[in-house]
Design a protein around this motif. Structure first.
Motif, PDB file in Angstrom:
ATOM      1  N   GLN A 324       0.848  -1.199   0.000  1.00 45.91           N
ATOM      2  CA  GLN A 324       0.000   0.000   0.000  1.00 45.91           C
ATOM      3  C   GLN A 324       0.886   1.253   0.000  1.00 45.91           C
ATOM      4  O   GLN A 324       0.876   2.054   0.952  1.00 45.91           O
ATOM      5  N   PRO A 325       1.623   1.443  -1.076  1.00 45.26           N
ATOM      6  CA  PRO A 325       2.613   2.532  -1.087  1.00 45.26           C
ATOM      7  C   PRO A 325       1.962   3.908  -0.960  1.00 45.26           C
ATOM      8  O   PRO A 325       0.830   4.118  -1.398  1.00 45.26           O
ATOM      9  N   THR A 326       2.729   4.821  -0.338  1.00 47.54           N
ATOM     10  CA  THR A 326       2.293   6.223  -0.323  1.00 47.54           C
ATOM     11  C   THR A 326       2.867   6.957  -1.529  1.00 47.54           C
ATOM     12  O   THR A 326       2.320   7.974  -1.960  1.00 47.54           O
ATOM     13  N   HIS A 327       4.004   6.447  -2.045  1.00 46.33           N
ATOM     14  CA  HIS A 327       4.643   7.054  -3.213  1.00 46.33           C
ATOM     15  C   HIS A 327       5.244   5.967  -4.095  1.00 46.33           C
ATOM     16  O   HIS A 327       5.768   4.967  -3.593  1.00 46.33           O
ATOM     17  N   LEU A 328       5.214   6.202  -5.398  1.00 50.00           N
ATOM     18  CA  LEU A 328       5.908   5.344  -6.352  1.00 50.00           C
ATOM     19  C   LEU A 328       7.049   6.141  -6.992  1.00 50.00           C
ATOM     20  O   LEU A 328       6.936   7.351  -7.186  1.00 50.00           O
ATOM     21  N   ALA A 363      -6.763   1.903  -8.250  1.00 47.11           N
ATOM     22  CA  ALA A 363      -7.839   0.962  -8.607  1.00 47.11           C
ATOM     23  C   ALA A 363      -9.198   1.636  -8.637  1.00 47.11           C
ATOM     24  O   ALA A 363     -10.121   1.229  -7.934  1.00 47.11           O
ATOM     25  N   ALA A 364      -9.286   2.660  -9.440  1.00 52.35           N
ATOM     26  CA  ALA A 364     -10.556   3.357  -9.679  1.00 52.35           C
ATOM     27  C   ALA A 364     -11.145   3.939  -8.395  1.00 52.35           C
ATOM     28  O   ALA A 364     -12.337   4.218  -8.325  1.00 52.35           O
ATOM     29  N   GLY A 365     -10.303   4.107  -7.371  1.00 51.83           N
ATOM     30  CA  GLY A 365     -10.774   4.722  -6.133  1.00 51.83           C
ATOM     31  C   GLY A 365     -10.949   3.751  -4.980  1.00 51.83           C
ATOM     32  O   GLY A 365     -11.278   4.159  -3.866  1.00 51.83           O
ATOM     33  N   ALA A 366     -10.720   2.453  -5.223  1.00 54.81           N
ATOM     34  CA  ALA A 366     -10.839   1.477  -4.135  1.00 54.81           C
ATOM     35  C   ALA A 366      -9.755   1.701  -3.078  1.00 54.81           C
ATOM     36  O   ALA A 366      -9.946   1.397  -1.899  1.00 54.81           O
ATOM     37  N   PHE A 367      -8.598   2.226  -3.520  1.00 48.68           N
ATOM     38  CA  PHE A 367      -7.495   2.508  -2.602  1.00 48.68           C
ATOM     39  C   PHE A 367      -7.157   3.995  -2.676  1.00 48.68           C
ATOM     40  O   PHE A 367      -7.513   4.665  -3.651  1.00 48.68           O
ATOM     41  N   PRO A 368      -6.446   4.513  -1.651  1.00 47.18           N
ATOM     42  CA  PRO A 368      -6.087   5.934  -1.681  1.00 47.18           C
ATOM     43  C   PRO A 368      -5.239   6.270  -2.921  1.00 47.18           C
ATOM     44  O   PRO A 368      -4.564   5.403  -3.468  1.00 47.18           O
ATOM     45  N   ARG A 369      -5.269   7.541  -3.331  1.00 47.41           N
ATOM     46  CA  ARG A 369      -4.471   7.970  -4.479  1.00 47.41           C
ATOM     47  C   ARG A 369      -2.971   7.813  -4.178  1.00 47.41           C
ATOM     48  O   ARG A 369      -2.516   8.126  -3.084  1.00 47.41           O
ATOM     49  N   VAL A 370      -2.231   7.264  -5.123  1.00 46.58           N
ATOM     50  CA  VAL A 370      -0.788   7.074  -4.961  1.00 46.58           C
ATOM     51  C   VAL A 370      -0.087   7.761  -6.125  1.00 46.58           C
ATOM     52  O   VAL A 370      -0.233   7.339  -7.271  1.00 46.58           O
ATOM     53  N   PRO A 371       0.688   8.818  -5.866  1.00 44.98           N
ATOM     54  CA  PRO A 371       1.350   9.482  -6.982  1.00 44.98           C
ATOM     55  C   PRO A 371       2.682   8.830  -7.345  1.00 44.98           C
ATOM     56  O   PRO A 371       3.389   8.317  -6.483  1.00 44.98           O
ATOM     57  N   VAL A 372       3.015   8.828  -8.629  1.00 41.93           N
ATOM     58  CA  VAL A 372       4.410   8.629  -9.033  1.00 41.93           C
ATOM     59  C   VAL A 372       5.096   9.961  -8.756  1.00 41.93           C
ATOM     60  O   VAL A 372       4.812  10.962  -9.407  1.00 41.93           O
ATOM     61  N   ALA A 373       5.988   9.953  -7.763  1.00 39.36           N
ATOM     62  CA  ALA A 373       6.553  11.218  -7.281  1.00 39.36           C
ATOM     63  C   ALA A 373       7.692  11.714  -8.158  1.00 39.36           C
ATOM     64  O   ALA A 373       7.917  12.918  -8.271  1.00 39.36           O
ATOM     65  N   ALA A 374       8.403  10.782  -8.783  1.00 39.13           N
ATOM     66  CA  ALA A 374       9.583  11.185  -9.567  1.00 39.13           C
ATOM     67  C   ALA A 374      10.019  10.023 -10.459  1.00 39.13           C
ATOM     68  O   ALA A 374       9.553   8.894 -10.289  1.00 39.13           O
ATOM     69  N   ILE A 375      10.931  10.335 -11.385  1.00 41.91           N
ATOM     70  CA  ILE A 375      11.483   9.316 -12.275  1.00 41.91           C
ATOM     71  C   ILE A 375      12.957   9.109 -11.932  1.00 41.91           C
ATOM     72  O   ILE A 375      13.730  10.067 -11.850  1.00 41.91           O
ATOM     73  N   ALA A 376      13.345   7.839 -11.724  1.00 41.02           N
ATOM     74  CA  ALA A 376      14.764   7.489 -11.584  1.00 41.02           C
ATOM     75  C   ALA A 376      15.234   7.009 -12.954  1.00 41.02           C
ATOM     76  O   ALA A 376      14.720   6.028 -13.480  1.00 41.02           O
ATOM     77  N   LEU A 377      16.184   7.728 -13.533  1.00 38.33           N
ATOM     78  CA  LEU A 377      16.631   7.407 -14.893  1.00 38.33           C
ATOM     79  C   LEU A 377      17.997   6.733 -14.841  1.00 38.33           C
ATOM     80  O   LEU A 377      18.969   7.306 -14.355  1.00 38.33           O
ATOM     81  N   ASN A 378      18.048   5.515 -15.341  1.00 35.19           N
ATOM     82  CA  ASN A 378      19.293   4.762 -15.408  1.00 35.19           C
ATOM     83  C   ASN A 378      20.082   5.242 -16.626  1.00 35.19           C
ATOM     84  O   ASN A 378      19.687   5.016 -17.768  1.00 35.19           O
ATOM     85  N   THR A 379      21.203   5.950 -16.361  1.00 35.18           N
ATOM     86  CA  THR A 379      22.010   6.499 -17.460  1.00 35.18           C
ATOM     87  C   THR A 379      23.392   5.856 -17.497  1.00 35.18           C
ATOM     88  O   THR A 379      24.355   6.451 -17.990  1.00 35.18           O
ATOM     89  N   HIS A 380      23.470   4.630 -16.982  1.00 37.90           N
ATOM     90  CA  HIS A 380      24.737   3.922 -16.847  1.00 37.90           C
ATOM     91  C   HIS A 380      25.538   3.913 -18.155  1.00 37.90           C
ATOM     92  O   HIS A 380      26.774   3.968 -18.147  1.00 37.90           O
ATOM     93  N   HIS A 381      24.843   3.825 -19.284  1.00 37.06           N
ATOM     94  CA  HIS A 381      25.488   3.655 -20.585  1.00 37.06           C
ATOM     95  C   HIS A 381      25.825   4.991 -21.245  1.00 37.06           C
ATOM     96  O   HIS A 381      26.315   5.027 -22.361  1.00 37.06           O
ATOM     97  N   LEU A 382      25.564   6.105 -20.585  1.00 41.48           N
ATOM     98  CA  LEU A 382      25.793   7.428 -21.180  1.00 41.48           C
ATOM     99  C   LEU A 382      26.939   8.147 -20.466  1.00 41.48           C
ATOM    100  O   LEU A 382      27.244   7.835 -19.312  1.00 41.48           O
TER     101      LEU A 382
END
Lengths: 418, 418
Positions: A324-328, A363-382
């Motif tokens: 039941q994450p608070t943030h993704l 899930a259409a409101g069955a669970f509390p709203r969970v935001p994707v808070a940020a993007i982790a970008l894998n730049t290992h190859h750059l």
């Protein structure tokens, strides 16, 4: 007896009786204990810890009840590891071993890879580690390891005969074994017979004992629960969660990293080998893990698994429902357009992937709203310049904070959560 | 030897060698066979079927390779069942047994429920079945059953001692046992010792042998693949899939019902006990099942499990990814507003639930678009007039065809698919 362990003989018939115990809480650590009274599951962990609660019952008699049963990490920071990694440094099956190299708090005595023995580990992997690469377990022994960590997944899953011989040799030489494969080494009576007092085999990729089905009750916990999700498998969810955990600690927060795969378990200890859990108990296993630590810590960093875009792994859903994450935090590899092992599946625009993960979590409101808070970008190859450009571009595309937490630190991601 | 079975002694050390076999395809049926060479998994099915393919290799030698390994249904339409259903007719743990009563092609000799022995089964359940209700296995024997089907899930999962005694009595009296519990009866050497030739124990709730991870390749099959999904658990997904299968057959289609739970397996035989499969192989297990039948049949009706709204079961995602459905049928109980066992979770408006299932199936475009074709409305608790009103209302609310396939037949749902 190392690590407070008792005799190393398998004792699957062991029964624990504690009606006479006077202490209110007793922790038993046994190297191979199948708690038959609570579970008939032959997949249960090789090592469990039981906390007892002692109370007076209505009839005035003292009764002891198990508060919880959890698997106990056997690998500790004081250990010296030899990592079995044949063909894993140049090949693509060595993810567990390379993660250990990058993140383990235990010392690395030697890396065993017949394909590049004698070469320079740091040059080959980019990981600042001075350990030698050797060709075999025998060649690793002079570097005085005390644990052999199996850091590679053999093709097809079964353990090749020659590796079995190497593991046997390691145990005969006194090493303990940390095993992240589905194959249980404790089922091999010949290996078990070689174990001496203080020596152990940790078959960590096993279903924990005492599981129940999930209920979603993790949502009642007061802590933050941050789950990493991804556009593909094997793109840096574990690394991102560990980086977030360390950044949280640096800010003085009571933070905990919870592992859900074998690499994470070898690195951090606490967690669950989710892919070894039966579907019936999948969200329950995650829930049990999160409930165990959720009142003790301010922020839990839960290692993500799989991807909603990848048909090979469906572990993402029990992780979302159980924790039941608070943030993704969405993890993506810069420039990747298709799944790495299923190239006919294209990765949709990141903003649509963000919407998908938020839709499934809520899930259409069955669970509390969970935001994707940020993007982790894998730049290992750059290189650095290209990495910064890619990060800027993803940030504009998604409207979300973005960084590479391994290259630039996880502070920006943590800021987006707090 | 009934059912073509060989000796009933467990033979976990059995090795199969077939380099000398001349036939291009051989089916082996063994009552208790652990194919050690392909799987070290102790959860593998009690009964497997192996199809071999024999071909000349490059060096001119004949080689035999396993084409597939699948579990074999042991319960057949010619059997006479005694259903162990203690406290399950009035209680809420008898779903499997009641489903057997409603759908089994095998004859029901007797129902065993100590709570309502001697009462009228049809009156109590609404299922038109004339079998007597008796208090014990001993009382069922005069009705000449040849199989004891365990139709109830005991609270807590473990088998009560008194039931174990009843199962022992049944085996001693010559009955075979169909067991849908997580607990393996074949692990009990005392039970196994009682088995005589032709008698078997089918522990169906076990992970099949020879699984691989999923790849999504079911999307390449030419057949229709219809998956039932739900707003909650235990609301009629299996019944809807069976009704759709029978309606498809009535139209002359080559149709197949694929079971994914223990009740469905007892009724139909082919399928997989998904909740006993490890998370790593969950979508792969569904994929293997669908690939096995997808070229042979025009339409597959895949029994749904769990719900995206219910944190207890996360089986829905591997079902979607493994079967790559062409159509979804959403099952809902008329008037239900909250999850039945987690009343703090509210069921969102049905049109939002439709959008959620379509979003997860399509995954932002990573997979082909999958429509929810129709709504199956469970109106078991309503009279005919109220049922028709509820159906009309849901149809208006969602803009989709809707009916109760048990009460009014599944033709309307099938029309929405074809």
């Amino acid at each position: 007896m190392t690590d407070g362990l008792s005799s190393q003989t398998p004792r699957s018939d062991l029964q624990v009786s504690c009606s006479k115990l006077e202490r209110s809480r007793l922790e038993l650590k046994l190297s191979y204990f199948q708690p038959k009274s609570w579970s008939s599951n032959p997949h249960c962990s090789a090592c469990v810890e039981i906390a007892w609660n002692s109370a007076l019952s209505d009839d005035g008699e003292r009764r002891d009840r198990p508060l919880f049963i959890r698997s106990v990490p056997l690998l500790k920071p004081h250990h010296r590891l030899a990592i079995l990694l044949h063909d894993g440094i140049r090949g693509d099956k060595g993810k567990t071993g390379l993660s250990l190299l990058r993140f383990s708090e235990a010392a690395i005595a030697a890396v065993i890879d017949r394909d590049c023995a004698g070469e320079n580990l740091a040059e080959l992997t980019g990981i600042p580690c001075a350990a030698p690469i050797v060709a075999s377990v025998a060649d690793a022994l002079p570097y005085q390891p005390d644990v052999l960590a199996i850091g590679i997944a053999p093709t097809g899953g079964a353990l090749p005969d020659e590796w079995q011989l190497e593991i046997r040799l390691a145990i005969a030489a006194g090493l303990s074994v940390a095993n992240g494969l589905h194959t249980r080494l404790m089922d091999d009576p010949e290996l078990v017979a070689l174990l001496k007092p203080g020596q152990w085999i940790w078959d960590m990729r096993q279903e924990p004992a005492g599981l129940a089905i999930g209920t979603g009750k993790a949502k009642t916990l007061p802590c933050l629960r941050v789950l990493t999700v991804g556009t593909d498998m094997a793109i840096g969810k574990m690394s991102t969660s560990i980086a977030l955990h360390r950044a949280s600690q640096q800010r003085g927060m009571r933070s905990k990293f919870l592992a859900t795969g074998q690499a994470g378990l070898m690195i951090a200890g606490d967690g669950v080998a989710l892919d070894a859990v039966r579907v019936d108990f999948a969200s329950g296993a995650v829930e049990q893990m999160v409930m165990q630590f959720g009142n003790e810590f301010e922020i839990l960093h839960i290692e993500g698994q799989g991807s909603l875009l990848n048909p090979s792994s469906t572990a993402t859903l029990p992780l979302i429902r159980g924790s039941q994450p608070t943030h993704l935090i969405l993890v993506h590899r810069a420039g990747q357009t298709q799944l790495s092992r299923l190239a006919d599946i294209f990765i949709p625009p990141l903003r649509d992937v963000v919407t998908l993960y938020e839709a499934v979590s809520t899930a259409a409101g069955a669970f509390p709203r969970v935001p994707v808070a940020a993007i982790a970008l894998n730049t290992h190859h750059l290189d650095d310049v290209a990495a910064e450009e890619a990060i800027e571009q993803v940030s504009i595309e998604t409207g979300l904070p973005c960084t590479d937490p391994i290259r630039f630190g996880a502070a920006k991601l943590l800021d987006a959560i707090l």
